[in-house]
Design an enzyme around this catalytic site. Sequence first.
Site, PDB file in Angstrom:
ATOM      1  N   ASP A 112      -0.321   5.114   0.703  1.00 38.10           N
ATOM      2  CA  ASP A 112      -0.664   6.091   1.739  1.00 38.10           C
ATOM      3  C   ASP A 112      -0.578   5.452   3.110  1.00 38.10           C
ATOM      4  O   ASP A 112      -1.274   4.476   3.401  1.00 38.10           O
ATOM      5  CB  ASP A 112      -2.082   6.628   1.511  1.00 38.10           C
ATOM      6  CG  ASP A 112      -2.180   7.494   0.276  1.00 38.10           C
ATOM      7  OD1 ASP A 112      -1.414   8.459   0.164  1.00 38.10           O
ATOM      8  OD2 ASP A 112      -3.026   7.193  -0.593  1.00 38.10           O
TER       9      ASP A 112
ATOM     10  N   ASP B 263       0.863  -1.170   0.000  1.00 38.76           N
ATOM     11  CA  ASP B 263       0.000   0.000   0.000  1.00 38.76           C
ATOM     12  C   ASP B 263       0.910   1.234   0.000  1.00 38.76           C
ATOM     13  O   ASP B 263       2.090   1.158   0.361  1.00 38.76           O
ATOM     14  CB  ASP B 263      -0.904  -0.021   1.241  1.00 38.76           C
ATOM     15  CG  ASP B 263      -1.898   1.118   1.246  1.00 38.76           C
ATOM     16  OD1 ASP B 263      -2.495   1.393   0.198  1.00 38.76           O
ATOM     17  OD2 ASP B 263      -2.054   1.761   2.304  1.00 38.76           O
TER      18      ASP B 263
END
Length: 343
Positions: A29, A27
């Site tokens: 963010d 991922d």
Amino acid sequence: MSHQQDRSRPSGSSTALSEAYDTALLDLDGVVYAGGEAIGHAVESLAEARAGGMHLAYVTNNALRTPDAVAEHLTELGVPAEPSDVITSAQAVARLVADQLPPGARVLAIGGEGLRVALRERGLVPVESADDDPAAVAQGYGGPDMAWGRFAEASYAIRRGLPWFASNTDLTIPGARGIAPGNGAAVEVVRIATGAEPQVAGKPLPPMHRETVLRTGAKRPIVVGDRLDTDIEGAFNGGVDSLLVLTGVTDAAQLLAAPPQHRPTYVDRDLRGLLTGQPEVTPAGEASRCGGWTAAVRGDGLVLEGEGEALDGLRALCAAAWSFAGSGVCGLETGKALAGLGL
């Protein structure tokens, strides 16, 4: 991770995770960067993992930017990446739309350039108005300055009976100044206005996992994320292992209360966790032990005794809480046990 794996405690690994898995599905963010700036230790850790032969793929529910823009940003931060290394929820929702509409169909795009580029990649034509004869509505994160009128445009089209697709439903997104509303909050606005339900593509749902597998070809992947309800649940739904890093939205108390589908295989402070093995968490009578720590349930709370690395204490607490909760959600008092760990 298979769905049959023991979810009563975090797993251990005798080798570095970057050696045990061929591909890290990262991922962005809250894991690699926040608010556009690299998170501590991310750049160096990813460079070392990549130098050791691990393939790095960046899998994000944020549909705002194009893979080209994301790859350029990562490279500027010191994490060299190609557009083909980036998989977005915009790409996943575009494939979902294309599976149900004919080539050349017009789609009302409520979001940023990442969504429009992904729709074009699948042979669809993004349009801006409900009066442009769209066949469907696709909604993705449009950034903090997205005009309120875009939600109204989506509502007009959906109320006419058009199918509605959403890239993801993350209610929040981490940034440099804190936690801000995410695409899920925008989806709720349209849901309230229309009473409709969108088809959702992003993590933790199968369309995103399918998109990731198609684009990476990973054989032994590990999902690396900061969110229990997207990254970790997405790994659970895909039957693969996961590493939770504590650099984003999930804190230690939320981890202890996680139901089985939100329990990661491993937990670490940041991306340095990719470069090391993970200590075993072992039963100790009715307690759980990791490193120099022993954790147990006493009365209506968790008790932690011992000393050593704070993360080992958290791992021991997870085992005690998850074993107590079983397939339910832990309702134990955790504040006192966590107070001394500084997490």
